[in-house]
Write an enzyme that holds these catalytic residues in place. Sequence first.
Site, PDB file in Angstrom:
ATOM      1  N   GLY A  21       0.559  -1.538  -0.072  1.00 25.29           N
ATOM      2  CA  GLY A  21      -0.035  -0.077  -0.313  1.00 25.29           C
ATOM      3  C   GLY A  21       1.034   1.305   0.149  1.00 25.29           C
ATOM      4  O   GLY A  21       0.153   2.209   0.133  1.00 25.29           O
TER       5      GLY A  21
ATOM      6  N   LYS B 124      -4.854  -8.311  -8.097  1.00 23.99           N
ATOM      7  CA  LYS B 124      -6.564  -9.987  -8.602  1.00 23.99           C
ATOM      8  C   LYS B 124      -6.497  -9.120 -10.424  1.00 23.99           C
ATOM      9  O   LYS B 124      -6.896  -8.155 -10.291  1.00 23.99           O
ATOM     10  CB  LYS B 124      -7.766  -9.651  -7.618  1.00 23.99           C
ATOM     11  CG  LYS B 124      -6.542 -10.465  -6.927  1.00 23.99           C
ATOM     12  CD  LYS B 124      -9.315 -10.991  -6.179  1.00 23.99           C
ATOM     13  CE  LYS B 124      -9.076 -12.190  -6.814  1.00 23.99           C
ATOM     14  NZ  LYS B 124      -9.582 -13.383  -6.847  1.00 23.99           N
TER      15      LYS B 124
ATOM     16  N   HIS C 234       1.383   0.721 -13.099  1.00 23.30           N
ATOM     17  CA  HIS C 234       1.840  -0.630 -13.765  1.00 23.30           C
ATOM     18  C   HIS C 234       3.351  -0.938 -13.533  1.00 23.30           C
ATOM     19  O   HIS C 234       3.315   0.282 -14.733  1.00 23.30           O
ATOM     20  CB  HIS C 234       1.071  -1.620 -14.851  1.00 23.30           C
ATOM     21  CG  HIS C 234       1.835  -2.795 -15.044  1.00 23.30           C
ATOM     22  ND1 HIS C 234       1.584  -3.968 -14.723  1.00 23.30           N
ATOM     23  CD2 HIS C 234       2.853  -2.805 -15.621  1.00 23.30           C
ATOM     24  CE1 HIS C 234       2.210  -5.466 -14.847  1.00 23.30           C
ATOM     25  NE2 HIS C 234       2.766  -4.522 -16.250  1.00 23.30           N
TER      26      HIS C 234
HETATM   27  C1  GAR Z   1       2.933  -1.423  -7.369  1.00 23.51           C
HETATM   28  O1  GAR Z   1       4.505  -1.056  -7.778  1.00 23.51           O
HETATM   29  C2  GAR Z   1       2.445  -1.515  -8.610  1.00 23.51           C
HETATM   30  O2  GAR Z   1       3.002  -0.918  -9.969  1.00 23.51           O
HETATM   31  C3  GAR Z   1       2.293  -2.872  -9.031  1.00 23.51           C
HETATM   32  O3  GAR Z   1       2.680  -3.850  -7.212  1.00 23.51           O
HETATM   33  C4  GAR Z   1       2.988  -2.745  -6.914  1.00 23.51           C
HETATM   34  C5  GAR Z   1       2.356  -2.044  -5.718  1.00 23.51           C
HETATM   35  O4  GAR Z   1       3.275  -1.598  -4.439  1.00 23.51           O
HETATM   36  N1  GAR Z   1       1.130  -3.469  -9.199  1.00 23.51           N
HETATM   37  C6  GAR Z   1       0.723  -4.352 -10.349  1.00 23.51           C
HETATM   38  O5  GAR Z   1       2.063  -5.546 -10.188  1.00 23.51           O
HETATM   39  C7  GAR Z   1      -0.181  -4.207 -11.125  1.00 23.51           C
HETATM   40  N2  GAR Z   1      -0.414  -5.680 -12.316  1.00 23.51           N
HETATM   41  P1  GAR Z   1       2.366  -1.041  -3.096  1.00 23.51           P
HETATM   42  O6  GAR Z   1       1.148  -1.866  -2.289  1.00 23.51           O
HETATM   43  O7  GAR Z   1       3.398  -1.117  -2.094  1.00 23.51           O
HETATM   44  O8  GAR Z   1       1.225   0.205  -3.671  1.00 23.51           O
END
Ligand code: GAR
Length: 185
Positions: free
Chosen positions: A14, A89, A107
């Site tokens: 998060g 998800k 992304h």
């Molecule tokens: C982020 O780096 C986002 O780009 C990636 O998950 C991470 C979450 O970090 N999202 C994906 O890979 C979506 N396919 P966070 O929970 O610390 O914000």
Amino acid sequence: MVKKNACVFISGQGTNLKELLKSSREYNFPINIKYIISNTKNAKGLKFAKLYKIPFHILNLDKIINLESVLKELYKKKISLICLAGYMKILNKNFINRFNKKIINIHPSLLPKYKGLNTFRRVLENKDKLTGCTVHYVNKRLDSGKIILKKKVSVQLNDSEETLKNKVQVKEYRAYSESIINIFR
Ligand code: GAR
């Protein structure tokens, strides 16, 4: 400024949520975060919901009954933007059809390269010199909606998946806030 109401979907740490919450406290940032949804109760990011006293909900959208009740709640809260922020998800297609406001996602790659998972591993395997992040609208195909903004990060010879992730995430925080400003400009 009349701010729009937004809902953020998370699954993990998060940190993007945290930065969006910080931005949303600024007077001229166009959204207020009114609701947070996590697909798991173990998401560490839920601590930010508690810290900022934002109502949150743990939810499996694949259950039809949940889908209906969450749509009802989103309309009740007048949510006009959903931000997927590390929501791991694939968003339920019926939900995408039924929620008739904007849904955006961040992304960790320069789309259209490296849709899906393990983006940093693939960047390193392919010896790419550049990577980064992309904010895009969500449609029914994975990581394929219209691109709003990208930010680049150069890849160094000694980078690992971990160091790349850290560098890209710093860019993500700015990319997400700038995208939201652009959308409502
Ligand atoms: C982020 O780096 C986002 O780009 C990636 O998950 C991470 C979450 O970090 N999202 C994906 O890979 C979506 N396919 P966070 O929970 O610390 O914000």
